[in-house]
Design an enzyme around this catalytic site. Structure first.
Site, PDB file in Angstrom:
ATOM      1  N   LYS A  23       0.820  -1.213   0.000  1.00 32.70           N
ATOM      2  CA  LYS A  23       0.000   0.000   0.000  1.00 32.70           C
ATOM      3  C   LYS A  23       0.861   1.274   0.000  1.00 32.70           C
ATOM      4  O   LYS A  23       2.075   1.213   0.277  1.00 32.70           O
ATOM      5  CB  LYS A  23      -0.908  -0.031   1.234  1.00 32.70           C
ATOM      6  CG  LYS A  23      -1.977  -1.147   1.195  1.00 32.70           C
ATOM      7  CD  LYS A  23      -2.904  -1.030   2.403  1.00 32.70           C
ATOM      8  CE  LYS A  23      -4.011  -2.072   2.378  1.00 32.70           C
ATOM      9  NZ  LYS A  23      -4.919  -1.929   3.551  1.00 32.70           N
ATOM     10  N   HIS A  79      -2.135  -5.406   1.616  1.00 36.37           N
ATOM     11  CA  HIS A  79      -3.446  -6.043   1.430  1.00 36.37           C
ATOM     12  C   HIS A  79      -3.211  -7.489   1.026  1.00 36.37           C
ATOM     13  O   HIS A  79      -2.242  -7.790   0.342  1.00 36.37           O
ATOM     14  CB  HIS A  79      -4.228  -5.342   0.303  1.00 36.37           C
ATOM     15  CG  HIS A  79      -5.409  -6.138  -0.185  1.00 36.37           C
ATOM     16  ND1 HIS A  79      -6.635  -6.072   0.435  1.00 36.37           N
ATOM     17  CD2 HIS A  79      -5.531  -7.070  -1.170  1.00 36.37           C
ATOM     18  CE1 HIS A  79      -7.468  -6.915  -0.176  1.00 36.37           C
ATOM     19  NE2 HIS A  79      -6.814  -7.529  -1.149  1.00 36.37           N
ATOM     20  N   TYR A  98     -12.631  -2.129  -3.621  1.00 41.06           N
ATOM     21  CA  TYR A  98     -13.081  -2.309  -2.236  1.00 41.06           C
ATOM     22  C   TYR A  98     -14.601  -2.300  -2.096  1.00 41.06           C
ATOM     23  O   TYR A  98     -15.116  -2.008  -1.013  1.00 41.06           O
ATOM     24  CB  TYR A  98     -12.466  -1.231  -1.339  1.00 41.06           C
ATOM     25  CG  TYR A  98     -11.097  -1.567  -0.771  1.00 41.06           C
ATOM     26  CD1 TYR A  98     -10.865  -2.780  -0.098  1.00 41.06           C
ATOM     27  CD2 TYR A  98     -10.044  -0.673  -0.857  1.00 41.06           C
ATOM     28  CE1 TYR A  98      -9.622  -3.082   0.448  1.00 41.06           C
ATOM     29  CE2 TYR A  98      -8.793  -0.972  -0.307  1.00 41.06           C
ATOM     30  CZ  TYR A  98      -8.590  -2.176   0.343  1.00 41.06           C
ATOM     31  OH  TYR A  98      -7.369  -2.460   0.896  1.00 41.06           O
ATOM     32  N   GLU A 114      -9.773 -10.560  -7.446  1.00 38.41           N
ATOM     33  CA  GLU A 114      -8.806  -9.472  -7.273  1.00 38.41           C
ATOM     34  C   GLU A 114      -7.647  -9.592  -8.263  1.00 38.41           C
ATOM     35  O   GLU A 114      -7.137  -8.588  -8.745  1.00 38.41           O
ATOM     36  CB  GLU A 114      -8.292  -9.463  -5.828  1.00 38.41           C
ATOM     37  CG  GLU A 114      -9.390  -9.068  -4.846  1.00 38.41           C
ATOM     38  CD  GLU A 114      -8.936  -9.087  -3.385  1.00 38.41           C
ATOM     39  OE1 GLU A 114      -9.760  -8.738  -2.522  1.00 38.41           O
ATOM     40  OE2 GLU A 114      -7.775  -9.445  -3.099  1.00 38.41           O
ATOM     41  N   ASN A 122      -1.852   0.222   6.970  1.00 41.11           N
ATOM     42  CA  ASN A 122      -1.309  -1.032   7.488  1.00 41.11           C
ATOM     43  C   ASN A 122      -0.451  -1.789   6.467  1.00 41.11           C
ATOM     44  O   ASN A 122      -0.275  -2.992   6.553  1.00 41.11           O
ATOM     45  CB  ASN A 122      -2.431  -1.900   8.056  1.00 41.11           C
ATOM     46  CG  ASN A 122      -3.504  -2.188   7.034  1.00 41.11           C
ATOM     47  OD1 ASN A 122      -3.343  -1.874   5.851  1.00 41.11           O
ATOM     48  ND2 ASN A 122      -4.595  -2.797   7.469  1.00 41.11           N
TER      49      ASN A 122
END
Ligand code: CDP
Ligand code: MG
Length: 136
Positions: free
Chosen positions: A12, A118, A52, A129, A115
């Protein structure tokens, strides 16, 4: 039962920005994952919203989509025996404060939203995905 699976991993923006990509990729390789496809991209907010979509009704949806589209990301297809669960374990809990010692989020995550990584959470979502980013 064990089988070779593919899963989608994303490094990310918070981690790419801190130049942690190579370090995170080496953790995947050390843990037996093969990186079979990868690219560095920047997505639009609309693309993040599509990616998402399962979180559409969550209070954090808007910020999450703004965040994922805020800077370059590295999307990767990882392969390994039971890759989906193995990647989730290596990533650690969503909130880095709860993430187990030695996990990627424990090491690098800044907060529940930033964080660092993913990972797909099921066979069905991994397939979707991977197609989302690598269908051309
Ligand atoms: O990424 P993971 O599958 O562990 O968690 P999720 O529940 O599917 O949530 C997707 C992402 O939304 C998380 O990785 C966080 O970046 C973000 N999130 C957030 O900002 N605030 C929350 N309370 C929960 C998740
Ligand atoms: Mg998830």
């Amino acid at each position: 039962m064990s089988e070779i699976q593919k899963t989608l991993s994303i490094i990310k923006p918070d981690a790419v920005e801190r130049n942690l990509s190579e370090e995170i990729k080496s953790i995947f390789k050390k843990n037996g994952f093969e990186i079979i496809d990868e690219k560095k991209i920047k997505i639009t907010k609309e693309e993040a919203e599509k990616f998402y979509l399962v979180h559409q009704s969550k209070p954090f949806y808007n910020e999450l989509c703004s965040y994922l589209s805020s800077g370059p990301i590295i999307v990767m297809v990882l392969s390994k025996e039971n890759a989906i669960i193995a990647n989730r374990q290596l990533m650690g809990s969503t909130n880095p404060n709860d993430a187990e010692e030695g996990t990627i989020r424990e090491k690098y995550g800044l907060s529940i939203d930033k964080n660092s990584v993913h990972g797909s959470d099921s066979i069905e979502n991994a397939k979707k995905e991977i197609e989302f980013f690598f269908s051309n």
